[in-house]
Design an enzyme around this catalytic site. Structure first.
Site, PDB file in Angstrom:
ATOM      1  CG  HIS A 196     105.109  44.718  30.711  1.00  0.00           C
ATOM      2  ND1 HIS A 196     105.733  46.027  30.820  1.00  0.00           N
ATOM      3  CD2 HIS A 196     105.351  44.609  29.204  1.00  0.00           C
ATOM      4  CE1 HIS A 196     106.265  46.574  29.862  1.00  0.00           C
ATOM      5  NE2 HIS A 196     106.142  45.760  28.996  1.00  0.00           N
TER       6      HIS A 196
ATOM      7  CG  ASP B 201     105.622  48.423  33.210  1.00  0.00           C
ATOM      8  OD1 ASP B 201     105.381  49.125  32.076  1.00  0.00           O
ATOM      9  OD2 ASP B 201     105.506  47.251  33.401  1.00  0.00           O
TER      10      ASP B 201
ATOM     11  CB  ALA C 134     118.563  42.084  15.834  1.00  0.00           C
TER      12      ALA C 134
END
Length: 347
Positions: free
Chosen positions: A209, A182, A41
């Site tokens: 990906h 994408d 994070a």
């Protein structure tokens, strides 16, 4: 001005790519308690992703974890006047606390791409990070929906699956490779070239990906633009495949596609939360365990529900160019999947 902008962001997060009136009107008043954990994070993707998840009214508890820097990010984000309570956790000794009770775990942890690097160059670093995080997920929140952002996704998702299998917690319906960026890129580039409003555009993206494994199905785009030539479709496909490299080069060594990836990650997590909450007809593309091709993992449209994957949808009809693209991507995707499985079982 600022209030209007925040309302706009807030509103867009409540809609996924195929919003219906019902889903748009779904508000926090009727939303159950949901904990979302972001692992990584304090990083380039993690910070804007933490911000976007804080703006999502479906999140009641936001858990932010990283090996360093998390207290500052958590303090900053916690001041935002939205529903979720924010807690930051720093260091591996606190990873279990960060994960306990999580409904959705988003993993943007790891190193970003730099100019000249391929996603495979990231493998040796990020593979180990992902393996460690997934070992903890299996122990502390084995029923969470896991959203894998860490690259190379074509390999990190198989690594996660093997870790969960070894722990006896694997549920193929709950593991997702996030390929939403994408789709976001394909929509943006298509709308620009076809000169149609981007808000109404949808483009399925299948395969994997990375590079040539990313296959946007412009023949299935809506609204269908008949004014695009074959050459323009080829150029749009290439730009979608190379979108990450375009940003890495534009940032000239100072980062990768962190902001657009955070947006895409937030859109997909929102779809997962809606599915968990029983909102009907939530469909997004994702890299999941699949029988759509002979490969064990493949990205295609997925219907999301209360248990994660409700249904993996087929590819539909493809143009000749897309059929060629599908054939061309299979060897590389197969190799990446096998590389992940081999790493998980050897280390």
């Amino acid at each position: 001005m600022r209030t209007a902008m925040l309302r706009s962001i807030h509103s867009s997060l409540q809609k996924s790519s195929s919003s219906t009136l019902l889903r748009r009107s779904y508000s926090s008043e009727s939303a159950p308690e949901r904990k979302v954990a972001v692992l990584g994070a304090a990083g380039g993707i993690g910070q804007p992703l933490a911000l976007l998840m804080k703006l999502n009214p479906l999140v009641s508890s936001l858990s932010l974890y990283d090996i360093a820097g998390t207290p500052g990010v958590a303090a900053d984000v916690s001041h935002i006047n939205t529903r979720s309570e924010v807690v930051g956790f720093m260091g591996e000794e606190n990873l279990g606390k960060a994960l306990e009770g999580a409904d959705v775990v988003i993993i943007p942890a790891g190193v970003p791409r730099k100019p000249g690097m391929t996603r495979d160059d990231l493998f040796n670093i990020n593979a180990g990070i992902v393996k460690g995080l997934c070992t903890a997920i299996a122990k502390y929140c084995p029923h969470a929906l896991v959203n894998m952002i860490s690259n190379p996704v074509n390999s990190t998702v198989p690594i996660a699956s093997e870790v969960f299998k070894k722990a006896g917690t694997y549920d193929e319906k709950r593991l997702f490779g996030v390929t939403t960026l994408d789709v976001v890129r394909a929509k943006t580039f298509y709308a620009g070239k076809a000169k149609v409003p981007v808000a109404g555009v949808n483009v399925p993206v299948v395969g994997g990906h990375a590079g040539v494994t990313i296959l946007p199905l412009f023949s299935q785009a809506t609204p269908q633009a008949n004014n695009l030539s074959d050459e323009e479709i080829v150029a749009l496909t290439k730009r979608t495949q190379d979108g990450g490299t375009e940003v890495v080069e534009a940032k000239a060594g100072k980062g990768s596609a962190t902001l657009s990836m955070a947006y895409a990650g937030a859109i997909f997590a929102d779809a997962c939360l809606k599915g968990l909450n029983g909102v009907p007809d939530v469909v997004e593309c994702s890299f999941v365990q699949s029988n759509v091709t002979e490969l064990p993992f493949f990205a295609s449209k997925v219907r999301l529900g209360k248990n994660g994957v409700e249904e993996v949808l087929g590819l539909g009809s493809l143009s000749d160019y897309e059929k060629q693209g599908l054939e061309a991507l299979m060897p590389e995707l197969k190799s990446s999947i096998e590389k992940g499985i081999k790493f998980a079982n050897q280390n």
